[in-house]
Motif scaffolding. Structure first.
Motif: not given
Length: 675
Positions: A160-183
């Motif tokens: 992301a380049a926009s801080l608002k977009s970063a705030a939208l993407l980070l929860p999804l990235a956190c959920q994916m990271g918690g699944e421990l299937r990907n880096y």
């Protein structure tokens, strides 16, 4: 006094001109002695002149000398807090006329000294110098343990380049990271000056999220030109690709993201061969299921394509209109809108023709060159009803996969009605069961004939109702509740609402081609070929699909009863027999069925295990006739059926072991003199 106001002869003459004209009489001049007192009229004029002179003197002596000259060329605007006039040196205040006479004279009070004005801030000049990424190299060098040097790995990048977009993407990235299937990685681009630690704290990103952060901003980011920021995105993504080789790049494509960033990403991602996933608005609720996919599935995100194929029956206007309306209301944000093909019979009713005249596909888009019309409408010429063979040929010729691995087709009956979220489930299931790491290891893609959105109410032969299984190796009792059912695998294909994989479509096409050739060459067809196992309530091509499934040991994935209610329903009150069987069944009545109404729940609400799709080895497996079975028995039954097919239809006598290997051309099932 006369000489004072009339100072010359002309003025005197002008005064004479205004006097009334009289005829003068000739009189002798008279002289009188002066009395010594001025005439009254002369005194009056003298007083007036004296008063006028005093007034002029007083007016001139009291003119203000500090009033600036007003510039009338344009209005003058002063910043708030700055006085209208510049500060003056202390001096006498302007005299004001008091309401009453003061008791004693007051000294003028000087105004307070004006505070010093701050120096105006000089804006920094836009910077467009050489690009330097001061913080990117250290974070990229630290990820060597994630396998970034290899082109195939488990790295997934959110950016992301926009801080608002970063705030939208980070929860999804956190959920994916918690699944421990990907880096899971997150890279910040653009010209913001926020610290990465502050970004994590503001968005509540803690250690359990398992996200690796990268600062991909250039030097002098806050003063860089837009073109420099765009170019820095291209360069930084190139460096990231070399060190990380991400299997997918996830960005926010809504209005909150910077335009220069999206244009740079769309340009560089294909160059770096990174699959690009552009998330729409409200992606957290609409596409939250992507956090359950591994890197192998996400790598196929922008490679797969799904076509939609509909064969309309004669006189079934209400059916197809209802189906097309449900398609127009569906959410296709998970991918580009599928190409739609509608096969019309010769006789098209008036209501259907009027609806198709104004039907727009893709839905809700203007007919611009950038939005091509992905819609094909075909109208048959022949008036006579199709035979079984003709209908199968016409159906299979309606689609051909451009890529056997990535191109698939969704077959829809005119009686079907789809939920708005059906396409999300379809793509989720396709990515999980055809392209995930588990699917590739366990060879699931070679077994899967297709994915059904519909839960059949009867067996293929229509002899008895079908009850879905409760669990692996069991069949549900008649009083089982909706919540007890589970997704299952069934050898029986479906023609109501089902996706067929591109590879299996090619095999089905080859099978029908060889069977038609066998019919033309054979005078007397064997009972093995003529015996029907599929009810005539279904189209004739489904019989061929069942033959392929039995000979290869293929299965179709069916949803649980709870999931089916959120995917599709069949309107059997409007059902019509297939055109090739219409004369035989025209006196019959439509089949009774347990029609499932569509509910409005979200996709995650209908999936078991918090949104996870169960693996194939945890699902019940049924033979084509509905009997519970295991994988080994299914393989044995497929081998026996294939041998019987080779001798009865394929004219095969003795085959070497290498000839028994299944081929997409199905040549292992047919032995001719040319072979």
């Amino acid at each position: 006094m006369g000489s004072m106001f009339l100072s010359n002869e002309e003025l005197g003459k002008k005064d004479d001109d205004h006097r009334p004209t009289k005829i003068p009489t000739i009189r002798p001049p008279q002289w009188s002695a002066s009395t010594g007192a001025p005439p009254r009229k002369m005194l009056k004029r003298l007083v007036i002149a004296l008063a006028l002179g005093v007034f002029v003197y007083l007016f001139i002596s009291n003119l203000p000398s500090d009033v600036p000259i007003r510039d009338r060329r344009r209005p003058v605007y002063r910043p708030e807090g700055i006085p209208d006039t510049p500060p003056r040196a202390p001096g006498p205040m302007p005299k004001l006329k008091p309401d009453r006479k003061p008791s004693r004279p007051q000294r003028p009070v000087p105004p307070p000294p004006a505070p010093p004005r701050p120096a105006p801030a000089v804006p920094a000049m836009p910077y467009n110098g050489p690009l330097i990424f001061p913080k990117l190299l250290s974070s990229l060098q630290a990820i060597y343990s994630t396998g970034g040097s290899q082109t195939s790995n488990k790295n997934v990048l959110f950016a992301a380049a926009s801080l608002k977009s970063a705030a939208l993407l980070l929860p999804l990235a956190c959920q994916m990271g918690g699944e421990l299937r990907n880096y899971v990685h997150f890279a910040l681009f653009g010209g913001s000056e926020v610290d990465m630690g502050e970004l994590r704290a503001v968005n509540g990103i803690e250690e359990p999220c398992h996200i690796i952060f990268h600062d991909a901003r250039p030097d002098s980011a806050t003063t860089s030109t837009t073109e420099r920021l765009r170019l820095s995105t291209v360069r930084a993504l190139h460096h990231i690709s070399n060190y990380m080789h991400p299997q997918a790049l996830v960005v926010d494509a809504s209005w909150t993201e910077e335009d220069y960033f999206l244009s740079a990403v769309r340009k560089q991602a294909p160059v770096s061969k990174i699959p690009l996933i552009e998330l729409p608005e409200k992606a957290h609720s609409r596409l939250g299921w992507i956090t359950k996919l591994d890197s192998s599935s996400l790598a196929a995100w922008d490679k797969i394509s799904i076509d939609i194929l509909i064969h309309a029956a004669p006189g079934a206007s209400g059916n197809i209109i209802q189906l097309l309306k449900s398609l127009s209301a569906a959410d296709f944000s998970a991918a580009s809108t599928p190409h739609l093909t509608i096969e019309l019979p010769h006789d098209v009713d008036r209501a259907t023709a009027e609806f198709l005249r104004t039907f727009q596909w893709p839905p809700g888009r203007s007919q611009l060159p950038s939005h091509p019309r992905q819609f094909t409408l075909r109208h048959r010429i022949a008036r006579s009803r199709l035979t079984e063979q003709e209908n199968s040929v016409r159906f299979l010729e309606s689609f051909w996969p451009t890529s056997p691995k990535y191109s698939h087709v969704l077959v829809l009956s005119p009686q079907a009605q789809l939920s708005p979220q059906f396409f999300h489930y379809l793509k989720y299931a396709v990515l999980q069961y055809l392209y995930s790491g588990a699917a590739l290891v366990q060879d699931w893609d070679s077994r899967l004939l297709g994915i059904s959105l519909d839960l059949p109410s009867t067996h293929l032969d229509g002899s008895k109702p079908f009850t879905p299984p409760l669990g692996k190796g069991t069949i549900s009792p008649p009083d089982a509740t909706v919540g007890d059912s589970t997704p299952f695998l069934w050898q029986a294909p479906n023609s109501n609402a089902a996706l067929f994989t591109g590879q299996k479509w090619i095999e089905l096409h080859a099978l029908v081609s060889n069977l038609i050739d066998f019919q033309h060459r054979t005078q007397s067809l064997p009972p093995f070929f003529t015996t029907k196992l599929v009810s005539k309530r279904y189209p004739s091509w489904l019989e061929h699909a069942l033959k392929l499934s039995r000979a290869r040991g293929y299965w179709m994935l069916y949803p649980s009863e709870a999931m089916a209610k959120n995917l599709a329903t069949m309107h059997n009150e409007l059902s019509r027999a297939p055109e090739e069987y219409e004369r035989e069944l025209e006196k019959g009545t439509p089949e009774d069925s347990n029609e499932l109404p569509l509910f409005g729940g979200t996709l995650f609400e209908t999936l078991p295990g918090g949104g996870l799709l169960p693996p194939f080895d945890e699902m019940p497996l049924l033979l084509w006739n509905g009997a519970a079975t295991g994988l080994r028995y299914l393989d044995d039954a497929a081998a026996d059926y294939a041998n019987e097919f080779r001798h009865a239809v394929g004219n095969c006598q003795e085959l070497a072991p290498e000839d028994l290997v299944p081929k997409t051309s199905v040549k292992d099932l047919f032995c001719t003199e040319d072979d």
